[in-house]
Design a protein around this motif. Structure first.
Motif, mmCIF file in Angstrom:
data_model
loop_
_atom_site.group_PDB
_atom_site.id
_atom_site.type_symbol
_atom_site.label_atom_id
_atom_site.label_comp_id
_atom_site.label_asym_id
_atom_site.label_seq_id
_atom_site.Cartn_x
_atom_site.Cartn_y
_atom_site.Cartn_z
ATOM 1 N N VAL A 167 0.835 -1.204 0.000
ATOM 2 C CA VAL A 167 0.000 0.000 0.000
ATOM 3 C C VAL A 167 0.868 1.252 0.000
ATOM 4 O O VAL A 167 0.634 2.194 -0.764
ATOM 5 C CB VAL A 167 -0.957 -0.012 1.204
ATOM 6 C CG1 VAL A 167 -1.581 1.359 1.407
ATOM 7 C CG2 VAL A 167 -2.041 -1.055 1.017
ATOM 8 N N SER A 168 1.883 1.268 0.853
ATOM 9 C CA SER A 168 2.778 2.429 0.906
ATOM 10 C C SER A 168 3.497 2.628 -0.422
ATOM 11 O O SER A 168 3.647 3.762 -0.899
ATOM 12 C CB SER A 168 3.795 2.247 2.037
ATOM 13 O OG SER A 168 3.157 2.223 3.290
ATOM 14 N N GLN A 169 3.927 1.528 -1.033
ATOM 15 C CA GLN A 169 4.637 1.611 -2.310
ATOM 16 C C GLN A 169 3.723 2.122 -3.419
ATOM 17 O O GLN A 169 4.101 2.986 -4.203
ATOM 18 C CB GLN A 169 5.190 0.236 -2.683
ATOM 19 C CG GLN A 169 6.003 0.224 -3.975
ATOM 20 C CD GLN A 169 6.518 -1.171 -4.314
ATOM 21 O OE1 GLN A 169 6.538 -2.065 -3.470
ATOM 22 N NE2 GLN A 169 6.915 -1.355 -5.558
ATOM 23 N N ALA A 170 2.504 1.600 -3.484
ATOM 24 C CA ALA A 170 1.579 2.011 -4.542
ATOM 25 C C ALA A 170 1.166 3.469 -4.396
ATOM 26 O O ALA A 170 0.940 4.165 -5.386
ATOM 27 C CB ALA A 170 0.345 1.110 -4.526
ATOM 28 N N ALA A 171 1.047 3.932 -3.160
ATOM 29 C CA ALA A 171 0.589 5.299 -2.913
ATOM 30 C C ALA A 171 1.716 6.325 -2.957
ATOM 31 O O ALA A 171 1.451 7.524 -2.940
ATOM 32 C CB ALA A 171 -0.108 5.374 -1.552
ATOM 33 N N SER A 172 2.956 5.870 -3.044
ATOM 34 C CA SER A 172 4.086 6.791 -2.967
ATOM 35 C C SER A 172 4.193 7.634 -4.225
ATOM 36 O O SER A 172 3.709 7.280 -5.301
ATOM 37 C CB SER A 172 5.385 6.009 -2.760
ATOM 38 O OG SER A 172 5.704 5.265 -3.926
ATOM 39 N N ALA A 173 4.857 8.754 -4.098
ATOM 40 C CA ALA A 173 5.048 9.656 -5.236
ATOM 41 C C ALA A 173 5.862 9.007 -6.338
ATOM 42 O O ALA A 173 5.757 9.381 -7.494
ATOM 43 C CB ALA A 173 5.727 10.938 -4.765
ATOM 44 N N ALA A 174 6.677 8.018 -5.977
ATOM 45 C CA ALA A 174 7.513 7.351 -6.970
ATOM 46 C C ALA A 174 6.689 6.509 -7.929
ATOM 47 O O ALA A 174 7.104 6.231 -9.050
ATOM 48 C CB ALA A 174 8.553 6.470 -6.270
ATOM 49 N N ALA A 175 5.515 6.081 -7.478
ATOM 50 C CA ALA A 175 4.658 5.241 -8.323
ATOM 51 C C ALA A 175 3.805 6.132 -9.212
ATOM 52 O O ALA A 175 2.600 6.207 -9.089
ATOM 53 C CB ALA A 175 3.776 4.337 -7.458
ATOM 54 N N VAL A 176 4.468 6.862 -10.121
ATOM 55 C CA VAL A 176 3.780 7.818 -10.977
ATOM 56 C C VAL A 176 2.981 7.068 -12.047
ATOM 57 O O VAL A 176 3.435 6.090 -12.603
ATOM 58 C CB VAL A 176 4.791 8.774 -11.639
ATOM 59 C CG1 VAL A 176 4.090 9.705 -12.609
ATOM 60 C CG2 VAL A 176 5.528 9.565 -10.577
ATOM 61 N N GLY A 177 1.803 7.582 -12.354
ATOM 62 C CA GLY A 177 0.984 6.968 -13.396
ATOM 63 C C GLY A 177 0.186 5.814 -12.847
ATOM 64 O O GLY A 177 -0.927 5.993 -12.365
ATOM 65 N N ARG A 178 0.736 4.619 -12.893
ATOM 66 C CA ARG A 178 0.041 3.441 -12.414
ATOM 67 C C ARG A 178 0.310 3.259 -10.920
ATOM 68 O O ARG A 178 1.425 2.959 -10.506
ATOM 69 C CB ARG A 178 0.485 2.202 -13.189
ATOM 70 C CG ARG A 178 0.206 2.312 -14.677
ATOM 71 C CD ARG A 178 0.468 0.999 -15.385
ATOM 72 N NE ARG A 178 0.200 1.134 -16.815
ATOM 73 C CZ ARG A 178 0.097 0.106 -17.654
ATOM 74 N NH1 ARG A 178 0.238 -1.123 -17.211
ATOM 75 N NH2 ARG A 178 -0.155 0.298 -18.939
ATOM 76 N N LYS A 179 -0.684 3.459 -10.114
ATOM 77 C CA LYS A 179 -0.554 3.314 -8.665
ATOM 78 C C LYS A 179 -0.671 1.827 -8.321
ATOM 79 O O LYS A 179 -1.708 1.343 -7.881
ATOM 80 C CB LYS A 179 -1.617 4.139 -7.957
ATOM 81 C CG LYS A 179 -1.561 5.623 -8.300
ATOM 82 C CD LYS A 179 -0.227 6.234 -7.907
ATOM 83 C CE LYS A 179 -0.185 7.721 -8.209
ATOM 84 N NZ LYS A 179 1.100 8.332 -7.809
ATOM 85 N N TYR A 180 0.428 1.133 -8.514
ATOM 86 C CA TYR A 180 0.439 -0.329 -8.509
ATOM 87 C C TYR A 180 1.673 -0.835 -7.780
ATOM 88 O O TYR A 180 2.742 -0.225 -7.845
ATOM 89 C CB TYR A 180 0.451 -0.811 -9.964
ATOM 90 C CG TYR A 180 0.851 -2.249 -10.180
ATOM 91 C CD1 TYR A 180 -0.096 -3.267 -10.153
ATOM 92 C CD2 TYR A 180 2.179 -2.581 -10.429
ATOM 93 C CE1 TYR A 180 0.259 -4.584 -10.372
ATOM 94 C CE2 TYR A 180 2.545 -3.899 -10.646
ATOM 95 C CZ TYR A 180 1.584 -4.899 -10.623
ATOM 96 O OH TYR A 180 1.949 -6.201 -10.827
ATOM 97 N N ALA A 181 1.524 -1.941 -7.073
ATOM 98 C CA ALA A 181 2.671 -2.590 -6.440
ATOM 99 C C ALA A 181 2.364 -4.075 -6.272
ATOM 100 O O ALA A 181 1.224 -4.459 -6.003
ATOM 101 C CB ALA A 181 2.977 -1.961 -5.081
ATOM 102 N N ALA A 182 3.375 -4.909 -6.439
ATOM 103 C CA ALA A 182 3.214 -6.353 -6.277
ATOM 104 C C ALA A 182 4.488 -6.927 -5.673
ATOM 105 O O ALA A 182 5.598 -6.446 -5.941
ATOM 106 C CB ALA A 182 2.913 -7.028 -7.614
ATOM 107 N N ASN A 183 4.337 -7.949 -4.841
ATOM 108 C CA ASN A 183 5.499 -8.580 -4.220
ATOM 109 C C ASN A 183 5.067 -9.926 -3.657
ATOM 110 O O ASN A 183 3.900 -10.322 -3.762
ATOM 111 C CB ASN A 183 6.085 -7.691 -3.120
ATOM 112 C CG ASN A 183 7.573 -7.931 -2.919
ATOM 113 O OD1 ASN A 183 8.110 -8.961 -3.334
ATOM 114 N ND2 ASN A 183 8.241 -6.984 -2.278
#
Length: 211
Positions: A167-183
């Motif tokens: 959640v933190s990764q997807a919401a971070s400013a670094a995740a520009v465009g696609r607010k997505y994270a998987a692990n």
């Protein structure tokens, strides 16, 4: 409700399957919200819906994998699509074209509906749906494999830690465009927990505005 809870709930808006195929899964899942009303054939609403779906389909190659739009006439229709964050624009395009065609076949008169594929989801409504946190419509596909009681507590802890990080990764400013994270995370020496979260970009803009 803070952004973490909201993002975890929005996970229900994407159908995530473990296998991969070259084409969108023809066994799509839909939710036809007839409680919002029905439209009749050849009505203004149907005309607006067809124009909206055509517009969404024509924008399906967008790099961000997301688009929302509204019909400008009376009997407004609001619509959006979101492609899974790890798919190519070509796969997104194929998936949205299938979704925009099939949603009216599966929900032929519903004024609100949503359809999920492995790689994308598409939704329309006669009510505003942009930048609004909603728990429904949703879908749950339970796994037939149960976690053994001996590792249940450890599984729960690892699951929470995994998704808090996603959640933190997807919401971070670094995740520009696609607010997505998987692990993934290990919970036994030979078993893993796989996680994916994604939020529509308009919802993240709403969070930033209200912060």
């Amino acid at each position: 409700m803070d952004y973490r809870e909201g993002l975890l709930l929005l996970l229900s808006s994407m159908l995530v399957l473990r296998h991969c195929t070259a084409q969108p899964d023809p066994n799509a899942y839909q939710n036809c919200t007839y409680s919002r009303g029905n439209f009749t054939a050849k009505s203004t609403y149907q005309t607006n819906l067809n124009l909206l779906l055509s517009s969404l389909s024509s924008n399906a190659k967008t790099i961000s994998g997301f688009c929302n739009t509204t019909s400008q006439n009376s009997n407004k229709v609001y619509g959006l699509f979101l492609c899974r964050g790890d798919v190519t624009p070509e796969t997104c395009n194929t998936c949205i074209k299938a979704a925009s065609s099939n949603i009216t076949q599966r929900c032929p008169t519903a004024k609100e509906a949503i359809i999920w594929y492995e790689y994308c989801m598409l939704r329309y409504s006669n009510q505003p749906i942009f930048s609004i946190m909603e728990k429904e419509p949703s879908i749950c596909l339970p796994n037939d494999n149960n976690v053994s009681k001996s590792v249940q507590s450890e599984f729960d802890k690892i699951w929470v830690d995994l998704f808090n990080g996603l959640v933190s990764q997807a919401a971070s400013a670094a995740a520009v465009g696609r607010k997505y994270a998987a692990n993934e995370a290990n919970y036994t020496s030979f078993e893993k927990i796989y996680g994916l979260v994604q939020c529509t970009p308009d919802y993240l803009r709403m969070i930033a505005t209200n912060a």
